[in-house]
Design a protein around this motif. Sequence first.
Motif: not given
Length: 593
Positions: A355-359
């Motif tokens: 999963p992707r988060f900050t930036w």
Amino acid sequence: MITHKTSVYLWPIITLIGLLIYKNYLIDEYRLELFLNIAKDCLLVVLIIFLSIERRSKILQRLQSLIAILIVFYNLADTCVYIAIQNRLTLNNFFGNIEYYNVFIYFISIRMIILILAVVIVPVLLRNRKMYLPYPPSTSNLLFCEILLGLTIIFVIADNKSRPYSGGRAIDLSTNSYMATSVTQETLNRVKNNFTSLVQRIQNYFNGNNWYDIPQSEEQKPNIIIVISESLSMVDSKYAGGLFDRLPKIDLLQQDGIVFTHTVSNGKITPHGLAASLLGVQTTKTGGYAGMMEQFPPVKFPGNNIISYAKNAGYTTVIISPGQPYSFYQMGDWFKQIGFDQIYGIDSPLFINAPRFTWNAPSDEAMYNAALNMISTLKTPYFLVIETVSLHQSYILPDPKYRIGDNDLLNQINYVDGTTYNFYEKLKDLGTLANAYFILYGDHRRFEPLEKAEMDDGGYSVWHERIVCSIVGKGIAPHTIYNEPFSLVDMNSLLHYIINGQPVNDDIILKASLSKQLGMDFPFNISLVDDDHGTYLIRSEKYAPLYISIYGQFPYDQIPNSVYKDASIYLIENDQQINAKVSPPHLLGGGGF
């Protein structure tokens, strides 16, 4: 138009006053420039009222409106830049960043979007609203011209006497740099003629001559695991001497080894921390977001390159750095040229399902899990660097179990605290640290204004760029504390000693300090306070802190002691090293409104 009164459009006035109130609330640490801010804001408000006077000439009315829009737009842009990176939008900053405009997309936040919408909507709603002054236009014009002249004189006086950095009993010799573009030839001649021996020692340091005679240990070389933790600030570590108890688990980690209580990042952003710790280069003023291949090309700064040094010593060198696109700051090319054998970035197959988060980056936990899975497969000795990103704005919490309240920053600090400690505990459980060092340090202080407690405890002079820094592992006794000044440039030197099997103790740490590397008497550290104007902060336990610029008219005779004088010569030579190897930045001088 009512001839015996002056009609004034409300939209420019309300919009600008609202912006100024919000900006002064936001830029809390600029309260040290209170009188300068008052003079500046009053001047702007009076100017915008003058520009809002309704004119008979449509051409003049449109010209006034255009100037008013430009003033509002500048203050909006200035506020957005500060929301994003806690810098001001000066001419230096603008021209230094204009070719890197695409970087700004990574800093857009909800707060910024709401502010922009408000600045657009308010003028639309008020576009036909007016107020009336009880004077005819001719009287109003004369009155405002007189007021503008008086406020301009007050602003110039306040600007000339302003001290942007103060407190903590610091000496300030920095303001002469505001209009300077470079070190003067007069200063260079003085250094060349009067400090020949010191300049030679500085040159030896940059050439890497200091590493030729490090004694080689016959023991098995230790593995090295480095976590460069985004924005990990010392003020949050109670054990390290910080004001807040926000990193209790990292504090437990630090108690297992040595904690450096007076460590600073030499610069203000991630490239500065990387250049200082991996290349041993003190950052200098850039006026912008120049890429790492432009500022610190590894092929031109080989002397202290710790990655190539480790490779020559037989280490497998690896970096896990999925915190930003490779194009950002030219990090991808930089990591390749600095010499890493293996590079795992944001698009690495290791994180294809993460999963992707900050930036749009995977979480710190995903990076740590990738490292744990990798370690058993690495050829020893290995030099593994993990560069995290979760504590960077805008704060996106990867795991809700770390939520402790409504403050996004505190939630994020709690996440970094927990996941970093869990990674460390798993390394211990695997027996990885039996012949290894676990090194944790922040790349720079977090992108947040100093809090009230910091301002009340000395402000910038005490807390600027103070970062967490600890080493746990081979032969280091628990609860060891190192209280002397230390920086990421010093960390670069210490890593050279570690690679050659030297123990991590007070003697080796002191030997690794920049002061000892250059043959100086007392340890000090240097941080770049203002990369637009080029203000440095030099600190030593022996002397009061000193703000200084080496640019423009260099105030050498005003520097109060020999340690800071020698440190300033080092800054001049460091600046020459960088500018001799890299195209000089676009620096036009002057500040913003």
